[in-house]
Design a protein around this motif. Structure first.
Motif, PDB file in Angstrom:
ATOM      1  N   VAL A 181       4.139  -2.265   4.780  1.00  8.12           N
ATOM      2  CA  VAL A 181       5.078  -1.141   4.847  1.00  8.12           C
ATOM      3  C   VAL A 181       6.434  -1.564   4.289  1.00  8.12           C
ATOM      4  N   THR A 182       6.860  -2.760   4.707  1.00 12.83           N
ATOM      5  CA  THR A 182       8.155  -3.255   4.245  1.00 12.83           C
ATOM      6  C   THR A 182       8.172  -3.345   2.718  1.00 12.83           C
ATOM      7  N   LEU A 183       7.095  -3.965   2.209  1.00  5.84           N
ATOM      8  CA  LEU A 183       6.975  -4.135   0.765  1.00  5.84           C
ATOM      9  C   LEU A 183       6.995  -2.789   0.060  1.00  5.84           C
ATOM     10  N   PHE A 184       6.237  -1.875   0.624  1.00 10.54           N
ATOM     11  CA  PHE A 184       6.132  -0.549   0.033  1.00 10.54           C
ATOM     12  C   PHE A 184       7.484   0.145  -0.005  1.00 10.54           C
ATOM     13  N   LEU A 185       8.153   0.079   1.160  1.00  9.42           N
ATOM     14  CA  LEU A 185       9.460   0.755   1.254  1.00  9.42           C
ATOM     15  C   LEU A 185      10.459   0.165   0.269  1.00  9.42           C
ATOM     16  N   ALA A 239       0.594   5.376  15.114  1.00 12.18           N
ATOM     17  CA  ALA A 239       1.980   5.520  14.660  1.00 12.18           C
ATOM     18  C   ALA A 239       2.135   4.951  13.255  1.00 12.18           C
ATOM     19  N   VAL A 240       1.551   3.765  13.057  1.00 11.69           N
ATOM     20  CA  VAL A 240       1.651   3.134  11.745  1.00 11.69           C
ATOM     21  C   VAL A 240       0.973   4.009  10.703  1.00 11.69           C
ATOM     22  N   ALA A 241      -0.237   4.487  11.069  1.00 12.10           N
ATOM     23  CA  ALA A 241      -0.997   5.291  10.120  1.00 12.10           C
ATOM     24  C   ALA A 241      -0.206   6.515   9.716  1.00 12.10           C
ATOM     25  N   LYS A 242       0.375   7.168  10.730  1.00 12.28           N
ATOM     26  CA  LYS A 242       1.118   8.388  10.463  1.00 12.28           C
ATOM     27  C   LYS A 242       2.341   8.125   9.582  1.00 12.28           C
TER      28      LYS A 242
END
Lengths: 131, 730
Positions: free
Chosen positions: B177-181, B228-231
């Motif tokens: 997620v961090t990388l993506f963001l 939560a992560v998935a959402k």
């Protein structure tokens, strides 16, 4: 009892009390009686002396009464002229059949008194005479 | 203001989590590492912010160098974290650790020197650092450490099971997620949307990374995190896609039609059109993204109700315990995506059945260990350090469920790792809970059914065995019976010889062969003679009975003058009748009686037996022997005026050794063989017995025989169908 007869009867019987009993009765009736206490002597006597009637026990030393009958039969003995009476306490059907096959009378000793045996013998002798 | 807000929040958040992780367990290297990473990242965030807001280039250059310094340290920390996690202590070798640390110190030192960035070029708002000769070294350090850390984590993730896997997954998501963001805001946004407005969000993203690791360490096992992560991933992805498409469209349209010059009315119209397009494409895109993320996050999804329905179908339709165990275990393991499952079913406190799904376990649970798991549903990952957990771990079991009915412990359902390596979700546990209840009842019933089936089989075996024993016993009895017959036969012969002498001499004495005897002597000798006669008759009867059972009872027929035969019997028995003061008379047939085919000896015995009995059992009156010719049959009837036969004795009268009560009183020494033999003799010659009687008034015994021999049905020594029952009058 009849006292005028010259008929000879051969008794083959290993029990002396029994042979004596018949001997007395038959002798008293005027028969000549020969007593043999084993089968072989009975056979030889029957061949040599030609009695008029054979009174044979079955269970005897040397030869059984039935073996005596068989031996005589093979010698050409004519049981119609010289009747044979098997007088035994063995009431086995096989023995009975064998005796009858030689044309012999088959009687059970214990069921008859010496007098009844005498009567049967007399009638047998009469029948043989007529034959 | 916005940038400062995000910065402060991220720094505060990171520091808070770091402190929390550190304070939670300062002894653990992992917790210390996390705290260090948070501090370094926070420092980097602050310096990064400052570097963007310096008034002159020389200050900017100094700050950029410090930023790079912290970036090197971040790489170092991230590498160590990824390499170590989820182990609480450093897993890296001492040599590698010092190597990496030394390299990092070198690159960090260079970062502060002019070798990395020699100078900066400031063009308005844009600050462009000019790379120095050490830049490749920095890139190698960064790529090397991050790559190695990432590879290490992926490898651990693939090997990991249960809770470890779940923690690794969390960190994995965090990194992803961090990388993506970062990619979205720092590359996609500036390039596609031409805005660096989101660059300031950078520090917030680090929060996701640090947060995920902290969460994994401190509060692992809380399952909702995945949802939560998935959402959030789904929404970020959606926003990214929408933003990207929208921005790309605006960019390309304005570049194409308006030559990249600023705002005008045409562009406004394009914006409106795109907004409408956006509104229409939002929902399908959302669904698509949702499906994609679902596939990633909920690969092992299933419908509990459907699974339970299928389970119920199995349990309702199947009675065989083996099939119930096999099918339901397969269903559960496949639905829950479990690689290995096991049923242990008890009976009388012992293991009765074991069923496996998947690979066979290297060892089986023993009963005492199983009983320690008797606490409903146990999930290994949720247990603290305990014996139950150790037992489960030693058998590779992640979940244990007791199967209990109201009355008893039926068994256990044991499940191994999920194929995904993940942990058992709340849904899984709820499913197992419901299934366990249904299974307990069904297995208990099936087990009872099985017991009944086995009992039936045992019973059949027992019956077979007992029948076998009866057969053997029967064979022994037959052998004994044969031995008895042979004994009787032999003993009778031996008895007859002395009896011949006794009877013979006695008869001769009575006949006068020994001279005259006195009346008293005659009387005594007569008694003795009659005794011997009875014994002869007795032996004869015994022999005949023995012949009958040995199958050697033969009938020999010849034409016989029955009138003479019977007259003779009467003559012989007359003295007995006279002695008792009874009459004994013959009632001869009218007209001539033809010769009759019969076994004279045996038939004579029958008639003698009838007359003898009649005399014996009659006190007054007498005996009449009637002879008749009737429809080609010869009939003889012996009628007396004696004691008669009691009603209840009539049906047994002709059976072997039977004696009527009143007859026994009159003649205690009777054998009970006479009538038995009489019936046999008559039957074997194809005749029928005549018998009628009334107690106290007299009886009639007799028979009817065909004149011309044995009819077909009376074969010699044929078995007698009417052994027990004789018609009282035929």
């Amino acid at each position: 009892m009849s006292d005028t007869t010259d008929k000879t009867i051969l008794i083959a019987e290993d029990d002396p009390f029994i042979s004596r009993m018949y001997e007395i009765k038959l002798t008293a009736a005027g028969y000549k009686v020969m007593v043999k206490n084993n089968g072989r002597e009975a056979y030889e006597t029957a061949k040599a002396d030609r009695p008029d009637l054979l009174l044979l026990d079955i269970n005897m030393p040397e030869l059984s009464g039935l073996e005596v009958l068989a031996a005589l039969a093979s010698d050409g003995f004519d049981f119609a002229k010289t009747p044979a009476v098997v007088l035994t306490n063995s009431s086995q059907d096989a023995d009975r059949q064998k005796a009858l096959s030689f044309g012999a009378e088959y009687l059970v000793k214990a069921e008859l008194t010496p007098k009844q045996v005498l009567e049967i013998i007399s009638s047998k002798l009469q029948a043989a005479e007529q034959a | 203001m916005f940038e400062q807000g995000v910065l402060v929040a991220a720094v505060l958040g990171n520091i808070t989590i770091a402190s929390f992780a550190y304070l939670k367990n300062p002894q653990r290297a992992l917790n210390r590492l996390l705290a260090l990473a948070a501090v370094v990242i926070s420092a980097w965030s602050v310096v990064n912010y400052l570097s963007l807001h310096q008034p002159d280039p020389s200050a900017t250059l100094a700050y950029v160098r410090v930023v790079m310094f912290f970036a090197v340290l971040i790489n170092y920390c991230v590498f160590l974290l990824l390499k170590t996690f989820p182990s609480p202590n450093l897993t890296i070798t001492r040599k590698a650790f010092w190597g990496v640390t030394g390299f990092t110190a070198l690159v960090a030192g260079l970062a502060l020197s002019p070798f990395l960035f020699a100078s900066v070029t400031v063009k308005g708002a844009s600050i462009q650092p000019n790379p120095g000769p050490a830049i490749p070294l920095f890139l190698i350090h960064t790529a090397g450490l991050l790559g190695a850390g990432f590879v290490s984590m992926v490898r651990k993730f693939r090997r990991a099971r249960g809770q470890d896997k779940e923690q690794l997954r969390l960190v994995f998501y965090g990194v992803l997620v961090t990388l993506f963001l970062i990619i979205m805001s720092n590359f996609v946004a500036p390039l596609a949307l031409r805005t660096s407005a989101f660059v300031g969000m950078g520090p917030a993203y680090t929060f996701v990374f640090i947060g995920s690791i902290a969460y994994a360490i401190i509060r692992h096992g809380l399952l909702d995190i995945r949802a939560a992560v998935a959402k959030s991933v789904a929404y970020v992805l959606l926003m990214g896609v929408l933003g990207g498409l929208y921005g790309l469209a605006v960019f390309s349209i304005s570049a194409l039609f308006f030559g990249g010059t600023g705002m005008n009315a045409g562009l406004q119209a394009v914006d409106v059109a795109l907004a409408v397009l956006l509104a229409f494409t939002f929902q399908p895109l959302e669904r698509l993204v949702q499906r994609l993320t679902d596939r990633v996050f909920y690969r092992d999804h299933y419908d509990s109700q459907q699974v339970l329905n299928r389970l119920s179908t199995i349990l309702v339709l199947e009675m065989n315990i083996d099939r119930i165990l096999r099918d339901s275990l397969k269903l559960l393991c496949q639905s829950l995506h479990v690689g290995f499952g096991q049923f242990m079913v008890f009976k009388d406190g012992r293991i009765y059945k074991v069923e496996h799904f998947g690979p066979l376990p290297h060892r089986l649970m023993i009963v005492p260990n199983l009983l320690k798991l008797d606490r409903g549903i146990l999930v290994a990952d949720q247990l603290g350090e305990s014996e139950a957990r150790k037992i489960m771990a030693s058998h590779d079991i992640r979940l244990s469920a007791t199967l209990k009915t109201k009355d008893e412990l039926v068994g256990f359902l044991l499940l191994g790792d999920k194929l995904s390596g993940g942990i058992y979700s709340a849904q899984d546990i709820e499913l197992v809970q419901i299934a366990a209840k249904e299974l307990a009842v069904a297995i208990s019933n099936a087990r009872a059914y099985e017991e009944i089936r086995e009992f039936n089989a045992t019973l059949q075996d027992k019956v077979k065995h007992a029948t076998g024993r009866l057969r053997t016993a029967n064979r022994h009895l037959k052998e004994l019976d044969k031995a008895k017959d042979e004994f009787i036969s032999m003993a009778s012969h031996q008895l007859r010889t002395p009896l011949t002498t006794i009877k013979g001499y006695l008869s001769m004495m009575l006949e006068g062969d020994t001279g005259d005897i006195t009346e008293t002597q005659r009387e005594f000798i007569t008694h003795a003679y009659e005794g011997s006669e009875r014994m002869v008759a007795l032996i004869s009867d015994l022999l005949n009975v023995s012949r009958l059972s040995a199958g050697r009872f033969l009938i020999e027929q010849k034409p016989t003058d029955v009138v003479a035969m019977i007259a003779d019997e009467i003559r012989q028995l007359m003295p007995h009748a006279t002695a008792k003061g009874l009459y004994l008379k013959l009632d001869p047939p009218k007209g001539r009686m033809p010769l009759v085919d019969l076994d004279e000896n045996k038939t004579r015995q029958v008639i003698m037996n009838f007359i003898d009995n009649a005399i014996y059992y009659t006190q007054q009156g007498g005996v009449t022997v009637r002879l008749r010719l009737d429809n080609g049959n010869f009939r003889v009837e012996v009628t007396d005026t004696g004691i008669g036969v009691p009603e209840d004795a009539k049906s047994h009268l002709f059976t072997k050794f039977f004696r009527a009560g009143n007859a026994q009183n009159v003649r205690p020494d009777g054998t009970g063989l006479g009538l038995y033999l009489a019936r046999r003799v008559v039957y074997d010659q194809g005749g029928t017995i005549i018998f009628e009687s009334s107690e106290g008034r007299g009886s009639t015994f007799g028979f009817e025989l065909p004149i011309n021999g044995t009819p077909a049905h009376a074969a010699k020594s044929a078995p007698q169908p009417t052994e027990e029952k004789v018609p009282t009058h035929v």
